[in-house]
Every structure is written in C-alpha cells, then in structure tokens.
Design a protein around this motif. Structure first.
Motif: not given
Lengths: 157, 148
Positions: A27, A29, A59-60, A96, A151, A156, B1, B20, B55, B140
C-alpha cells in the motif's frame, strides 16, 4: 470430464489475477498538507487535488511478510506510468482517502478509484480524477492534511 | 522490472503483529548521550506534520498533539511510560537515503521551538550510533497499544 476441467481452468483464470493482485502488493501512502475535492458533472466523479504533497512516499508491504519502506514520489510516478500502459485503463487502482475534519474533530473517509493522474512538480500538486466506490457522493471539500492509501498496482515490489 | 525501493526493513515481530504509526518531519537530529557508550541518545524532530497516520486494520489520522498526549499520559489504550520501536528513513547530509532503528520513549513537545523529542536507545543490531543530521524523516513507530 474434459469439459469440467476446461470450465475449472476458465473459472480460475478469472479469479487468480484478482487474488494475486491482492496478495502481492504494498500500500503506497501519499500525504498532502492541504487538499480539495471538486465534483464533476457526473456525481460519482470528482477531481482530487493534493497540494504540497510529500516528496517521500512510504509504503507497507503486507504479503507474504510485512515490510515497510519509502520511495521518492518520482519513482512512484514512474510506477504509475508503467502500470497505466499495462492495465490501469481497464482496472484502475483502488484507494482509501482520509482527511481530518477540524470542525467535527474526526476522520472522514472515502473509498475511491483513481482514474487518472497529473503531477505538477514545480508547485508540488498532484491531481487525480476519482470515482466513488460507495454510495457516498463526492461533495466539494476543502481540507487540511489528507492521506491517500493506494492499493497495490498490478505489478508490485 | 526495476525495483524502486529507497529503503526497506525486513519483517519483524513488531511490524507484523502491531499497528504502527507514521510520523513525518522535515528535519531531525539523532545524537548519543556522551556518557553512555553511545547506546542511549536523543531524537529531535523539527517541523513535524500535524497528523500522525495510524496504519492497522483501521486507518486513521490522529492529530500529533493528541497522539503524544495520549502516549505521555497513558490514555486511550497506551500505557504510561512505555517505549516503542522507531524505524527511521531519512536523507543524510550527503543526500543519501539511510535507515536506522531505535527504541524511543518519553516524548516531549517543545511548544516554543515547535519540536518533538524522544529518549532513544540503540536497537539490537543497530548500535552504537553517532550523531546524525536528517532531512525528510519518515518514522514508522510501533507501540504496544491495547485495543480500545
């Protein structure tokens, strides 16, 4: 028997890409210090304008293991362009959107699809064309800080 | 990639199982206390964004002042005096992206300077640390908050 096998493979071919998409991606952000939503003629569509957008995008990555990281917004934009060539016209990324409503002292959230994007780098403004994924209408809003959780893209990390 | 990750931490138990928080600051300084073999130190963040991103299964924006106040006073699921693990991503003075991990505790808001400071302890595998000037700091942070 052959027909049953064919139907099974046919059915899986529809479900598998979705599963893979959900399982693979991080995800991203995106965060902006100010934002606005400007409805378009079609009530399900609007422009999302993110002003003073952060140049670093966290990102997560949840699957198969959770990891966190950051990348420069320029790299995020490259990712978007690559994805657009492949798939976004057919299957736009879901997102979101969250912003803190000072008046109600609470979060407002919207589930949206990101249809198109422009980035005006010199002034740090990111503009998306968005579509609501719920019955919630996209009303005109001027907000303070806003955060967009995008998302996984079709391919990815 | 092409892989475009600027920095990335591997999975840890904390990152896997706990919600977190993400804090973003324009600048920061991490420096050791001189008397403690550089295992203890202080992290100061300048020009921190007004909201902290939570999150977890639930995603929220929490005003920074509310978040820190809850942490300091042990409110809304936080325990008083607790420490958390901070995964820091930042740009150093050579304009290279770097990351480090520290334990942080005792948040302190200086309303005059507009800074947020924490006591820090080197994290296992990441010590001792030396003074680091940071730009564009992304934190984080995992904290053992109870469900509320």
């Amino acid at each position: 028997m052959k027909k049953a096998l064919f139907l099974t493979i046919f059915a899986f071919s529809f479900f598998l890409p979705l599963e893979a998409k959900q399982a693979r991606g991080p995800v991203f952000i995106l965060h902006a210090r100010r934002g606005s939503i400007l409805p378009l003629k079609d009530p399900s569509l609007a422009k999302l304008i993110m002003n003073q957008v952060d140049q670093t995008v966290p990102f997560v990555y949840s699957h198969p293991t959770r990891r966190v990281g950051v990348e420069k917004i320029s790299k995020f934009l490259q990712r978007w362009q690559s994805g657009k060539k492949l798939e976004y016209d057919r299957d736009p990324p879901d997102a979101y959107l969250l912003f803190y409503d000072e008046k109600n002292r609470d979060n407002t959230q919207l589930f949206i699809e990101l249809l198109d994007m422009e980035f005006e780098e010199e002034i740090g403004v990111l503009i998306f064309k968005i579509r609501s994924l719920t019955d919630q209408p996209l009303e005109k809003r001027l907000t303070g800080e806003m955060t967009l959780f995008v998302d996984c893209f079709p391919f990815c990390l | 990639m092409i892989f475009l990750i600027t920095g990335c931490f591997p999975q840890t138990e904390e990152l896997l199982h706990r919600p977190f928080y993400i804090l973003h600051a324009k600048r920061g300084v991490l420096f050791p206390k001189p008397t403690t073999l550089q295992a203890e130190g202080r992290l100061t963040l300048f020009d921190v964004e007004e909201n902290v991103i939570l999150f977890s299964e639930k995603r929220e924006l929490i005003p920074l002042s509310t978040f820190l106040n809850d942490w300091i006073k042990g409110l809304r699921g936080f325990e008083e005096g607790m420490s958390g693990t901070a995964y820091l991503f930042f740009e150093n003075i050579e304009q290279e992206y770097r990351e480090t991990v520290v334990r942080i505790s005792d948040p302190y808001i200086d309303p005059i300077k507009g800074t947020v400071s924490f006591n820090t302890l080197s994290h296992e595998g990441y010590f001792p640390f030396h003074e680091i000037e940071m730009k564009d700091v992304m934190v984080f942070l995992t904290l053992p908050r109870k469900e509320i």
